[in-house]
Design a protein around this motif. Structure first.
Motif, short mmCIF file in Angstrom:
data_model
loop_
_atom_site.label_atom_id
_atom_site.label_comp_id
_atom_site.label_asym_id
_atom_site.label_seq_id
_atom_site.Cartn_x
_atom_site.Cartn_y
_atom_site.Cartn_z
N PHE A 1 34.28 -44.25 61.14
CA PHE A 1 34.78 -45.23 60.18
C PHE A 1 34.78 -46.63 60.78
N PRO A 2 34.54 -47.65 59.96
CA PRO A 2 34.62 -49.02 60.46
C PRO A 2 36.06 -49.40 60.78
N SER A 3 36.24 -50.39 61.60
CA SER A 3 37.58 -50.86 61.94
C SER A 3 37.99 -51.96 60.96
N TYR A 4 39.21 -51.83 60.45
CA TYR A 4 39.79 -52.86 59.60
C TYR A 4 41.05 -53.42 60.24
N GLY A 5 41.17 -53.24 61.54
CA GLY A 5 42.32 -53.76 62.27
C GLY A 5 43.07 -52.66 62.99
#
Length: 63
Positions: free
Chosen positions: A6-10
């Motif tokens: 999954f991409p990082s969103y913080g």
């Protein structure tokens, strides 16, 4: 391992993944338009009403 999928969103998002939160469902819902989210909620409400036993009060709990 999941972190790589999954991409990082913080940092909070990353921490949720590390704790085992299934963010794929969050991502799927966030891809929907507000109208699509309301339609999905309406379908789930209709399913809930269809499956709920008749004559059982809304505040009934398993005792």
């Amino acid at each position: 391992m999941l972190r790589q999928a999954f991409p990082s969103y913080g940092p909070d998002w990353d921490a949720a993944i590390e704790e085992g939160v299934d963010v794929s469902l969050l991502e799927e819902n966030l891809r929907l338009t507000p109208t699509e989210r309301i339609e999905q909620l309406q379908r789930m409400t209709e399913l809930y009403e269809a499956l709920r036993p008749k004559g059982v009060p809304d505040d009934a709990t398993d005792s």
